[in-house]
Enzyme design. Structure first.
Site, short mmCIF file in Angstrom:
data_model
loop_
_atom_site.label_atom_id
_atom_site.label_comp_id
_atom_site.label_asym_id
_atom_site.label_seq_id
_atom_site.Cartn_x
_atom_site.Cartn_y
_atom_site.Cartn_z
N CYS A 5 58.86 -84.10 29.12
CA CYS A 5 58.34 -85.47 29.16
C CYS A 5 57.26 -85.63 28.10
O CYS A 5 56.20 -86.20 28.34
CB CYS A 5 57.82 -85.85 30.54
N GLY A 59 60.71 -81.59 43.08
CA GLY A 59 62.01 -81.59 43.74
C GLY A 59 62.91 -82.77 43.47
O GLY A 59 64.02 -82.83 44.01
N GLY A 60 62.48 -83.73 42.67
CA GLY A 60 63.33 -84.88 42.37
C GLY A 60 64.62 -84.49 41.70
O GLY A 60 65.71 -84.95 42.07
N LYS A 61 64.53 -83.61 40.70
CA LYS A 61 65.73 -83.19 39.99
C LYS A 61 66.57 -82.25 40.85
O LYS A 61 67.80 -82.33 40.86
CB LYS A 61 65.35 -82.53 38.66
N ASP A 95 63.49 -78.08 32.90
CA ASP A 95 62.59 -79.21 32.64
C ASP A 95 61.22 -78.59 32.40
O ASP A 95 60.46 -78.35 33.33
CB ASP A 95 62.57 -80.16 33.83
#
Length: 426
Positions: A310, A189-191, A253
């Site tokens: 990543c 949930g960061g993005k 992502d």
């Protein structure tokens, strides 16, 4: 020493018998480091310094074995790094992977301002400073007298523990107020919460993750951060366009091998192999087509897809984007990120679309952040591209139906975010 007008170097590679004897003994770190430096010295001026009758590939193989022993990598990964970087830079990358990246937090502008959060944390004995001029919401934590993931400011949603590299795809996507946006692989949930802040809690943000076990943490972070414009969904990203489409912007992502975040998970050095990279690449090619299909090319404000990972492998980055360029009516545009290394347009004899130089790569040893890749695409038409070469463009045969059935299987290593505060504090 001069012999026949040519310089003869006195360094010799070990014979097969000597190498076998070495393998039976505990690694001699000092000897290995010295030999690595000798091999590097020869490779810099190979024509003059090489041992007679020894090919360049022999030196590179020896270097790969020695670096693998020194830094604890399987041979496949060392050779992968040597394909990406000059030998001396591979050592810089490995040394950077041996050190943790700086702890970073992102201030939640829905609830606070960076100066207010910084002042509050400094008062609690935290040493910090702003990330860099490219971010208006990031802080680097150097030292703390209190657990960063348990302060009143954290618990009230004023900031999120989040790696600096995972800010980048959100900045590239540039979501606007009142848009319809999809975060296709959203957990933890960061993005998603950053996108909601950029949208100022307006419009509609769909936060999707294929793994139901990760939804609890995702929902928890959304609620803690005060996000009110988000719908959480649980679909395989590859079928999402059949469930819902017409988005102005989509962030993918993607699940990946995680070779950009080795400093967080050293076990990757001994576990990830060529099969893992191929399986991830296959899944990503299916996901990126789905992400494109979910976007409306007729969007008045968007029509944008951002693809990020990543990892640092070309197979999971440039090759995936190049595949999408050949399969859909899309074009690459500048990411808007002012730093980073341009993506590859050629790799191991394969040529990609020249616009791949608009993508951006980020490395631990250059940028002091997790290895990351960001590409920004604009959708030109809602029609599928037809090409005679499509028969040769299948996502890949290496992944079986079982391998590709669960896009969440690889997602644990495919995010620059932290699932909870403890994981960064460790």
């Amino acid at each position: 020493e001069e012999e026949g007008g040519e310089f003869v170097d006195d360094f010799c590679l070990p014979t097969e018998e000597e190498a076998a004897a070495e393998d039976d003994r505990a690694p001699d770190t000092a000897m290995l480091q010295q030999r690595v430096q000798e091999v590097l010295r020869i490779l810099v001026n190979f024509r003059e310094r090489r041992q007679e009758g020894v090919a360049r590939c022999d030196y590179v193989d020896r270097l790969a074995k020695d670096l693998g022993k020194l830094h604890g990598y399987i041979p496949f990964l060392v050779h992968l790094f040597l394909d990406l970087f000059p030998p001396a830079e591979v050592i810089e990358l490995m040394e950077a992977n041996d050190k943790p990246r700086p702890m970073t937090i992102r201030v939640n502008t829905l609830k606070s301002r960076r100066k207010e959060v910084a002042d509050a944390l400094i008062a609690r004995g935290v040493t910090l400073e702003p990330i860099d001029k490219w971010s208006k919401v990031g802080l680097v934590i150097f030292d703390s007298q209190v657990p960063i993931g348990a302060t009143p400011e954290y618990l009230s949603g004023q900031y999120m523990l989040q790696s600096a590299s995972s800010f980048l795809p959100c900045l590239a996507l540039q979501p606007q107020e009142h848009e319809k946006v999809l975060d296709m692989c959203a957990s933890p949930g960061g993005k998603t919460t950053y996108l909601a802040a950029l949208m100022k809690n307006t419009g509609t943000l769909f936060s999707n993750d294929a793994n139901p076990k990760r939804l609890k943490g995702l929902v928890g972070n959304i609620q803690r951060m005060g996000v009110r414009n988000t719908v959480v969904t649980n679909y395989d990203g590859r079928v999402f366009p059949r469930v819902l489409n017409g988005f102005d912007r989509v962030l993918l992502d993607a699940p990946c091998s995680g070779l950009g975040v080795i400093s967080k998970d050293p076990s990757v050095r001994l576990q990830k192999d060529e099969g893992d990279v191929q399986r991830c690449s296959t899944l990503q090619k299916e996901l990126i087509l789905a992400a494109i299909d979910a976007v409306d090319a007729g969007s008045k404000s968007g029509g944008v897809i951002v693809f990020s990972t990543c990892t640092i492998t070309v197979e999971e980055n440039e090759a995936t984007v190049d595949y999408a360029l050949r399969r859909r009516h899309v074009k690459l545009v500048d990411t808007g990120i002012e730093f980073g290394v341009p993506g590859f347009t050629k790799y191991r004899g394969k040529n990609f679309h020249p616009s791949l130089n608009l993508t951006r790569r980020f490395y631990p040893h250059i940028h002091n952040m997790d290895g990351f890749f960001v590409a920004k695409l604009i959708k030109l038409s809602n029609k599928e591209r037809t090409s005679s070469s499509q028969a040769d463009d299948k996502p890949g045969d290496a992944a079986t139906a079982d391998d590709a059935s669960d896009p969440a299987a690889e997602s644990e290593g495919g995010s620059g975010e932290e699932s909870d505060a403890a994981s960064q504090e460790e």
